[in-house]
Design a protein around this motif. Structure first.
Motif, short mmCIF file in Angstrom:
data_model
loop_
_atom_site.label_atom_id
_atom_site.label_comp_id
_atom_site.label_asym_id
_atom_site.label_seq_id
_atom_site.Cartn_x
_atom_site.Cartn_y
_atom_site.Cartn_z
N GLN A 27 8.43 40.62 -20.59
CA GLN A 27 9.32 39.47 -20.56
C GLN A 27 8.61 38.30 -19.90
N VAL A 28 8.71 37.13 -20.53
CA VAL A 28 8.15 35.89 -19.98
C VAL A 28 9.28 34.89 -19.80
N ALA A 29 9.38 34.30 -18.60
CA ALA A 29 10.36 33.25 -18.31
C ALA A 29 9.91 32.49 -17.08
N ASP A 30 9.79 31.17 -17.21
CA ASP A 30 9.46 30.30 -16.07
C ASP A 30 8.19 30.73 -15.34
N ASP A 31 7.12 30.98 -16.07
CA ASP A 31 5.83 31.40 -15.51
C ASP A 31 5.91 32.71 -14.72
N THR A 32 6.91 33.51 -15.02
CA THR A 32 7.05 34.85 -14.45
C THR A 32 6.97 35.85 -15.58
N SER B 33 3.07 28.08 -18.54
CA SER B 33 3.94 27.24 -19.38
C SER B 33 4.24 27.87 -20.74
N HIS B 34 4.03 29.18 -20.88
CA HIS B 34 4.35 29.87 -22.14
C HIS B 34 5.86 29.82 -22.38
N ALA B 35 6.26 29.74 -23.63
CA ALA B 35 7.68 29.76 -23.99
C ALA B 35 8.30 31.10 -23.57
N PRO B 36 9.58 31.08 -23.22
CA PRO B 36 10.25 32.34 -22.89
C PRO B 36 10.21 33.31 -24.07
N MET B 37 10.00 34.57 -23.78
CA MET B 37 9.97 35.59 -24.84
C MET B 37 10.14 36.98 -24.26
N VAL B 38 10.50 37.90 -25.14
CA VAL B 38 10.55 39.33 -24.83
C VAL B 38 9.91 40.03 -26.01
#
Length: 84
Positions: free
Chosen positions: A67-72, A35-40
């Motif tokens: 890159q983090v987005a939607d638990d990926t 559930s981390h916020a999206p980021m690069v």
């Protein structure tokens, strides 16, 4: 759980699910949980740690980005090798 890919120019070093990730960003370590916020962010030089079930996988990385987005989480690095 986080879906993680660790990719270098030579190969895909890891692809799977982990509970947590700590990466060497260019300005210090960054920790990622579900559930981390999206980021690069740009990666620096250091140890990438993937935690799951009380065990840890480690890779030495240098350069690239995370890159983090939607638990990926995608870790694309210029140089990487399993840590001893």
């Amino acid at each position: 759980m986080l879906k993680v890919s660790v990719i270098s120019p030579e190969s895909v070093l890891f692809e799977g699910e982990v509970e947590s990730l700590v990466a060497p960003a260019f300005d210090g370590e960054v920790g990622i949980l579900p559930s981390h916020a999206p980021m690069v962010t740009l990666l620096g030089r250091g140890t990438l740690r993937l935690g799951s079930g009380g065990t840890q996988r480690r890779f030495v990385v240098a350069g690239g980005f995370l890159q983090v987005a939607d638990d990926t989480v995608r870790v694309v690095t210029e140089q990487a090798a399993p840590a001893a």
